[in-house]
Design a protein around this motif. Structure first.
Motif, PDB file in Angstrom:
ATOM      1  N   ARG A   1       2.171 -15.113 -27.696  1.00 61.72           N
ATOM      2  CA  ARG A   1       1.675 -15.810 -26.815  1.00 61.72           C
ATOM      3  C   ARG A   1       1.337 -14.972 -25.671  1.00 61.72           C
ATOM      4  N   PHE A   2       0.508 -15.591 -24.673  1.00 66.19           N
ATOM      5  CA  PHE A   2       0.195 -14.952 -23.454  1.00 66.19           C
ATOM      6  C   PHE A   2      -0.492 -16.013 -22.473  1.00 66.19           C
ATOM      7  N   GLY A   3      -0.862 -15.215 -21.344  1.00 64.56           N
ATOM      8  CA  GLY A   3      -1.201 -16.416 -20.169  1.00 64.56           C
ATOM      9  C   GLY A   3      -0.201 -17.020 -19.411  1.00 64.56           C
ATOM     10  N   GLU A   4      -0.588 -17.739 -18.430  1.00 63.90           N
ATOM     11  CA  GLU A   4       0.411 -18.138 -17.441  1.00 63.90           C
ATOM     12  C   GLU A   4       1.395 -19.267 -18.089  1.00 63.90           C
ATOM     13  N   GLN A   5       2.386 -19.301 -17.885  1.00 67.53           N
ATOM     14  CA  GLN A   5       3.653 -19.867 -18.719  1.00 67.53           C
ATOM     15  C   GLN A   5       3.337 -19.853 -20.450  1.00 67.53           C
ATOM     16  N   ASP A   6       2.884 -18.592 -20.740  1.00 72.96           N
ATOM     17  CA  ASP A   6       2.798 -18.373 -22.282  1.00 72.96           C
ATOM     18  C   ASP A   6       2.106 -19.638 -23.107  1.00 72.96           C
ATOM     19  N   ILE A   7       0.965 -20.189 -22.396  1.00 72.94           N
ATOM     20  CA  ILE A   7       0.447 -21.381 -22.690  1.00 72.94           C
ATOM     21  C   ILE A   7      -0.694 -20.908 -24.037  1.00 72.94           C
ATOM     22  N   ALA A   8      -1.279 -19.777 -23.931  1.00 76.08           N
ATOM     23  CA  ALA A   8      -2.112 -19.180 -25.118  1.00 76.08           C
ATOM     24  C   ALA A   8      -1.406 -18.572 -26.118  1.00 76.08           C
ATOM     25  N   TRP A   9      -2.170 -18.492 -27.345  1.00 78.17           N
ATOM     26  CA  TRP A   9      -1.532 -18.077 -28.505  1.00 78.17           C
ATOM     27  C   TRP A   9      -2.260 -16.953 -28.942  1.00 78.17           C
ATOM     28  N   LEU A  10      -1.976 -16.072 -29.996  1.00 73.88           N
ATOM     29  CA  LEU A  10      -2.191 -14.840 -30.529  1.00 73.88           C
ATOM     30  C   LEU A  10      -1.838 -14.771 -31.699  1.00 73.88           C
ATOM     31  N   GLY A  11      -3.012 -14.319 -32.656  1.00 74.37           N
ATOM     32  CA  GLY A  11      -2.580 -14.405 -34.127  1.00 74.37           C
ATOM     33  C   GLY A  11      -3.721 -13.710 -34.976  1.00 74.37           C
ATOM     34  N   ILE A  12      -3.522 -13.910 -36.164  1.00 71.04           N
ATOM     35  CA  ILE A  12      -4.576 -13.317 -37.045  1.00 71.04           C
ATOM     36  C   ILE A  12      -4.940 -14.535 -38.139  1.00 71.04           C
ATOM     37  N   LEU A  13      -6.257 -14.573 -38.855  1.00 69.64           N
ATOM     38  CA  LEU A  13      -6.542 -15.189 -39.565  1.00 69.64           C
ATOM     39  C   LEU A  13      -5.887 -14.935 -41.019  1.00 69.64           C
ATOM     40  N   ALA A  14      -5.484 -16.098 -41.641  1.00 73.27           N
ATOM     41  CA  ALA A  14      -4.961 -15.746 -42.904  1.00 73.27           C
ATOM     42  C   ALA A  14      -6.054 -15.304 -43.859  1.00 73.27           C
ATOM     43  N   GLU A  15      -7.160 -15.455 -43.719  1.00 74.70           N
ATOM     44  CA  GLU A  15      -8.322 -14.888 -44.623  1.00 74.70           C
ATOM     45  C   GLU A  15      -9.604 -14.381 -43.481  1.00 74.70           C
ATOM     46  N   PRO A  16      -9.536 -12.879 -43.316  1.00 75.58           N
ATOM     47  CA  PRO A  16     -10.547 -12.639 -42.347  1.00 75.58           C
ATOM     48  C   PRO A  16     -11.864 -12.962 -42.773  1.00 75.58           C
ATOM     49  N   CYS A  17     -12.790 -13.023 -41.734  1.00 76.54           N
ATOM     50  CA  CYS A  17     -14.201 -13.635 -42.266  1.00 76.54           C
ATOM     51  C   CYS A  17     -15.067 -13.305 -41.016  1.00 76.54           C
ATOM     52  N   ASP A  18     -16.296 -13.403 -41.222  1.00 77.23           N
ATOM     53  CA  ASP A  18     -17.387 -13.177 -40.091  1.00 77.23           C
ATOM     54  C   ASP A  18     -17.296 -14.343 -39.097  1.00 77.23           C
ATOM     55  N   LEU A  19     -17.898 -14.334 -37.908  1.00 81.62           N
ATOM     56  CA  LEU A  19     -17.866 -15.359 -37.188  1.00 81.62           C
ATOM     57  C   LEU A  19     -18.734 -16.764 -37.735  1.00 81.62           C
ATOM     58  N   THR A  20     -19.891 -16.645 -38.293  1.00 79.07           N
ATOM     59  CA  THR A  20     -20.572 -17.565 -39.010  1.00 79.07           C
ATOM     60  C   THR A  20     -19.547 -18.661 -39.786  1.00 79.07           C
TER      61      THR A  20
END
Length: 248
Positions: A123-142
């Protein structure tokens, strides 16, 4: 069940005392002391209040309640009508804002990860509100945008090249575009929130990090729905999530 029993449980579960919030969390408007039927929704709009009255609800549980810091405190117009509906029908209003964004299992961000197949790593941001991680299956933006649209039922706005590969992602429900620069610094490939600002577009273009605006309402439906479902399983009360459509 007794109102105080429900409130004590919710306050223990949501731990509102840990947060510096913009509104009071917990009981905002007092109604009858016995609760057997609860209606849940994202925002305590008049439409949700009317739905609760139709269902003979004893309590309403929301993410966006009333009495926000800095707002006009006079009880007139729309505010008067909303409060009159609650008081006339003796309905309790319970609201949990940041605590419901942050909860590790039932919160908005946890539920987004679960539904979208993302694997949280921190987590990050004020009071750890925002989350961080990875996709289970990487893909392109579309492909990622198509996945988000399919799950949330709303086509998001995306800034970035459609063929950009996405593996590391950060996210925060609602109006959290202010965390985008922190997400960029953490080395993610994309950041998703509910809203987007004019300057967000330039940050995405110049950093090369994709930005997905998936809708404030759309990204904050699942926390209060999950919380209502949790209460229904734990206690002998009826809990119904009512989704009042909102295009934002």
């Amino acid at each position: 069940m007794k109102r105080e029993e429900l409130l004590n449980y919710l306050d223990g579960l949501m731990t509102p005392g840990k947060f510096r919030d913009y509104c009071p969390n917990g009981l905002q408007v007092e109604g009858r002391s016995e609760i057997t039927r609860l209606v849940a929704g994202v925002t305590a709009s008049q439409a949700l209040l009317d739905a609760a009255v139709e269902r003979h609800a004893d309590a309403i549980l929301v993410h966006h309640g009333y009495f926000w810091k800095g707002e006009d405190g006079r009880i007139t117009g729309i505010r008067r009508q909303r409060l009159a509906t609650l008081l006339t029908h003796d309905i309790n209003l319970l609201a949990y804002h940041l605590p419901l964004d942050a909860h590790p299992e039932l919160g908005n961000n946890a539920q987004l990860a679960s539904r979208l197949g993302w694997l949280p790593e921190g987590r990050f941001g004020e009071q750890d509100i925002a989350w961080l991680g990875i996709l289970a299956e990487p893909c392109d933006l579309t492909a990622l945008v198509a996945r988000v649209a399919g799950v949330l039922g709303r086509v998001p706005m995306a800034i970035g090249a459609g063929n950009r590969p996405i593996h590391r992602i950060a996210w925060c429900s609602g109006g959290a575009q202010g965390y985008f620069e922190q997400a960029i610094a953490l080395g993610v490939d994309a950041f998703m929130s509910g809203e987007i600002s004019e300057q967000t577009v330039h940050l995405a273009r110049e950093s090369g990090v994709a930005y997905i605006a998936a809708g404030h309402h759309a990204t904050e439906r699942y926390g209060v729905e999950a919380l209502a479902g949790h209460l229904a399983q734990r206690f002998d009360i009826s809990c119904e999530f009512v989704d009042i459509a909102n295009p934002v």
